[in-house]
Design an enzyme around this catalytic site. Structure first.
Site, PDB file in Angstrom:
ATOM      1  CG  PHE A  13      14.776 -44.519 -35.039  1.00  0.00           C
ATOM      2  CD1 PHE A  13      15.722 -45.539 -35.075  1.00  0.00           C
ATOM      3  CD2 PHE A  13      14.624 -43.712 -36.149  1.00  0.00           C
ATOM      4  CE1 PHE A  13      16.503 -45.732 -36.198  1.00  0.00           C
ATOM      5  CE2 PHE A  13      15.400 -43.900 -37.276  1.00  0.00           C
ATOM      6  CZ  PHE A  13      16.348 -44.914 -37.307  1.00  0.00           C
ATOM      7  CG  ASP A  14      12.319 -47.494 -28.208  1.00  0.00           C
ATOM      8  OD1 ASP A  14      11.497 -46.919 -27.470  1.00  0.00           O
ATOM      9  OD2 ASP A  14      13.352 -48.053 -27.792  1.00  0.00           O
ATOM     10  CB  VAL A  15      14.032 -42.349 -28.102  1.00  0.00           C
ATOM     11  CG1 VAL A  15      15.226 -41.521 -27.605  1.00  0.00           C
ATOM     12  CG2 VAL A  15      13.462 -41.742 -29.383  1.00  0.00           C
TER      13      VAL A  15
END
Length: 234
Positions: A13-15
């Protein structure tokens, strides 16, 4: 056709922007400074100015770079100048909220997948984000760990090495992100299956994120994390 979601072992995941409401947090912080100075801040204008100021050769790591960025955009927004305001913007990152669906969706996904965070943010900021999200991650990689920011393929290679160390491969990963520029395009180039969370589906443009040179059609496309979790459980 996209693969069955049940076939993946990992979700990466990108956060900031996918799970944490980066644009909402940034605009709210700038408006708070503006309110104290009696100056209204237009959200989309602020995001456009941020985008231009953030991605320059002299940029520092995020969020420390917000001090420099504030100094660059404050005059155009009519906001008071001074390093103390940039420091306030940087410190305000700790209070940025998650999107309303993020924590609950991650908790559901963690029952089936190993969740791995991949963020261009520094470790000190990520630790606060992870707490806000309910500490759902099996592992996490920040710009401090990799020494580079996405979309540099070297960032992804660090994650591939970690997954291989656990006996799996990039074929076991579904990469989830909102940024076409930082994540979706490069993940396709590296042979990953990807999922675009289009957080700005109800607004035009790319907001505070740099526009990609070309749009990449994702393998999966949702407008929320809740929709991804629903699909994974279906």
């Amino acid at each position: 056709m996209a693969r069955d979601l049940r076939s993946f072992r990992y979700m990466t995941f990108d956060v900031v922007g996918t799970l944490i409401d980066f644009e909402g947090g940034l605009v709210a912080s700038l408006r708070a400074i503006g309110d104290r100075a009696g100056r209204a801040v237009d959200g989309e204008e602020a995001l456009s100015l941020y985008r231009k100021a953030r991605y320059t050769p002299d940029a520092d790591r995020f969020p420390d770079d917000l001090v420099r960025v504030y100094g660059a955009i404050a005059p155009a927004l009519g906001l008071p100048e001074g390093r103390e305001h940039g420091e306030a913007l940087r410190q305000g990152v700790r209070g940025w909220a998650a999107f309303p669906d993020s924590a609950e969706a991650l908790a559901r996904l963690a029952r089936r997948y190993r969740l791995v965070a991949m963020t261009n943010a520094q470790r000190w900021a990520f630790e606060g984000f992870a707490e806000t999200l309910g500490q759902p991650f099996h592992a996490a990689f920040t710009v401090d760990d990799t020494g580079v920011e996405k979309p540099d393929p070297a960032f992804f290679e660090r994650v591939f090495a970690f997954v291989e160390g656990e006996g799996h491969s990039r074929d076991d990963i579904l990469h989830v992100a909102q940024s076409q520029y930082h994540d979706i395009g490069v993940s396709r180039q590296l042979g990953l299956t990807n999922c675009w969370i289009e957080r700005r589906h109800d607004r035009e443009g790319y907001g505070g994120t740099i526009e990609p040179g070309a749009f990449t059609r994702p393998d999966y496309h949702f407008t929320s994390m809740a929709a991804l979790a629903d699909a994974a459980e279906a």
